[in-house]
Enzyme design. Sequence first.
Site, PDB file in Angstrom:
ATOM      1  N   HIS A  24       0.836  -1.214   0.000  1.00  0.00           N
ATOM      2  CA  HIS A  24       0.000   0.000   0.000  1.00  0.00           C
ATOM      3  C   HIS A  24       0.867   1.259   0.000  1.00  0.00           C
ATOM      4  CE1 HIS A  24      -3.537   2.486   1.376  1.00  0.00           C
ATOM      5  NE2 HIS A  24      -2.561   3.213   1.897  1.00  0.00           N
ATOM      6  N   GLU A  25       1.837   1.317   0.887  1.00  0.00           N
ATOM      7  CA  GLU A  25       2.652   2.541   1.000  1.00  0.00           C
ATOM      8  C   GLU A  25       3.522   2.743  -0.228  1.00  0.00           C
ATOM      9  OE1 GLU A  25       2.045   4.689   3.286  1.00  0.00           O
ATOM     10  OE2 GLU A  25       0.679   3.371   4.397  1.00  0.00           O
TER      11      GLU A  25
ATOM     12  N   HIS B  61       1.665   4.616  -2.735  1.00  0.00           N
ATOM     13  CA  HIS B  61       1.708   6.084  -2.531  1.00  0.00           C
ATOM     14  C   HIS B  61       3.008   6.662  -3.085  1.00  0.00           C
ATOM     15  CE1 HIS B  61      -1.938   6.585  -0.334  1.00  0.00           C
ATOM     16  NE2 HIS B  61      -1.564   5.925   0.744  1.00  0.00           N
TER      17      HIS B  61
ATOM     18  N   HIS C 228      -5.327   7.259  -2.251  1.00  0.00           N
ATOM     19  CA  HIS C 228      -6.255   6.272  -1.697  1.00  0.00           C
ATOM     20  C   HIS C 228      -7.388   6.040  -2.689  1.00  0.00           C
ATOM     21  CE1 HIS C 228      -4.809   7.056   2.660  1.00  0.00           C
ATOM     22  NE2 HIS C 228      -4.268   5.963   2.182  1.00  0.00           N
TER      23      HIS C 228
END
Lengths: 426, 178
Positions: free
Chosen positions: A141-142, A145, A151
Amino acid sequence: EKQHHLQTLMRKTRRRKRSTGALWGHAAFSKSVLTWRLIGEGYSSQLSVDEQRYIFRLAFRMWSEVSPLQFVEDLHSPLDEIDIRLGFGTGRHFGCSQRFDGAGREFAHAWFLGDIHFDDDEHFTAPNTGNGISLLKVAVHEIGHVLGLPHIYRSGSIMQPSYRPQDDGFELDWLDRKAIQNLYGGCEGRFSTVFDWIRKERTAYGEVVVRFNTYFMRNSWYWLYENRSNRTRYGDPVSVQVGWHGLPSSGVDAYVHVWSHTTDEVYFFKGTQYWRYDSENDQVFSEDADGQRYPRLISEGFPGVPSPIDTAYYDRRDAHIYFFRGSMVYRFSVQANKLAAKSPQKMTELFPALTLGDHPTSNLDAAYFSYTHNTLFLLKGTSYWRVVGRRERKMKRSLPYNSLLPSREVQQQWFDICDVHASALK
Amino acid sequence: EKLFHSRDHSDVEMSSSHLAELITDTNTAQHFLFKYGFIKPVNWESTQSPDADTLTDADIFSEDTVSLVQEGRLASSRSGDSENPPESPDFVRALLEFQRVSGLPVTGVFDDATKVAMNKPRCGVPDKEEDQIETMETTTAAEDLNESAEIFNTTATPQSNNTDTDVVQNSTSDKTET
């Protein structure tokens, strides 16, 4: 002094990253190979360092498998030259302006084209170890980014802001792949060969069923392509040495499956040699039942066929192997064990273009008969041509035999066949 | 060490000082909505610098919230943005948006389902950010000003607690001496 030094380093890093510009019209990394490191002062207290590095390597590889980006762990370069730095901290950490809140709620944060911080007050766990927060899922997930994804409020997306307890074997789904490819483009590249591997199995009732799997090979790597899922097998590519015992580690030029009522033989070609594959024992023959030893010279097994070849395929309609080399096609009769009359012929003659000028003309990468589509495809570079078959000619009788439909991009037909960094291959 | 008894550390105990503050009422809910950009998009990229001061620190925001409750009037955060009293139109709007994107019943009320959702483990990156390109251009322009100050021996505008300005001034004086 330390804070001033850190601020200077970070300012230089951000300036350098911004000066690399934008790719694909969006803000993104402009280079395709990115370095990362788990910083020494940022190890978690909950997992061994090796476990942490393994999980991060896997997380980066998962993004690499669906995008043209490659990631390499860099343990030697100066820290300010590392593209993505990762670290665990609690509360106030690394001079970061965003304090972690303790156990619960926030588990990590990251910055676009920047670093990733994990809250070590959270109970991070290795994949598939039950309770706790999967470090792998958070890391994926990170990293999203860092690569530029925001998101995404979609069930199933890895970019959902809230943590979902890990399902067994989570993966990046179709829409997450397209989201990252919107920023960095799809995966492209030439292939050494493409083929459907036929496998015969016996059911519990004693019936013999025939199944097939599709394989794409590029140099020393290969992917299994899952046609029903429109993607490669999770975790691919794999080294040719691992999956195909006895084949040259640098890969092959061509694959031929001679399949008729009386014959069922598989050959791989590389350079001036060829191998026969023993599918029952999952390795090449060193010597087959006829006493032939392998590897064997192409000129001996297929008299009249030059080598090396670009590619080849077996056409069950006329029981000939079509060998491609340069702009010429050599039709080889398996029954007569010699070249057909009139061979060789120009590729443009045997496979005429339907659209003027839209033809590979020479130096094919692969001739691939697909059982999924019941069609022959010719691949060269990032393009492919579909060969007119019986179905097309039934609908439109005027189509010339074996003519080529207009070219399309390989990635429009077979999706997400992506390289990973060589260091990520086992 | 953090105390545990099980082999797999699954029962590791956290001291209360290491526990994240729970979202329990509309005040803490407002903090949550402000922090993650539902009340106003957050300039997240600028917070990457260690000396960034554009995002309200959690403690100071909490203090301001208490002040708001005690004094019963609007208070300003350190960034200069106005806060919204609980159940103000902006708060309700933000709450509705949070409920909508979280797949919750969109009630506009800080109900139990919303409380549970807000207390789930989540990423610290705000859900609503200011436009990233716009932010990059602004920050780049600011840094260009600092570089210009170094090259042309001009003095940068003094800013409180800004170590960068100190660096600029020091290098400027060095060049003047050279």
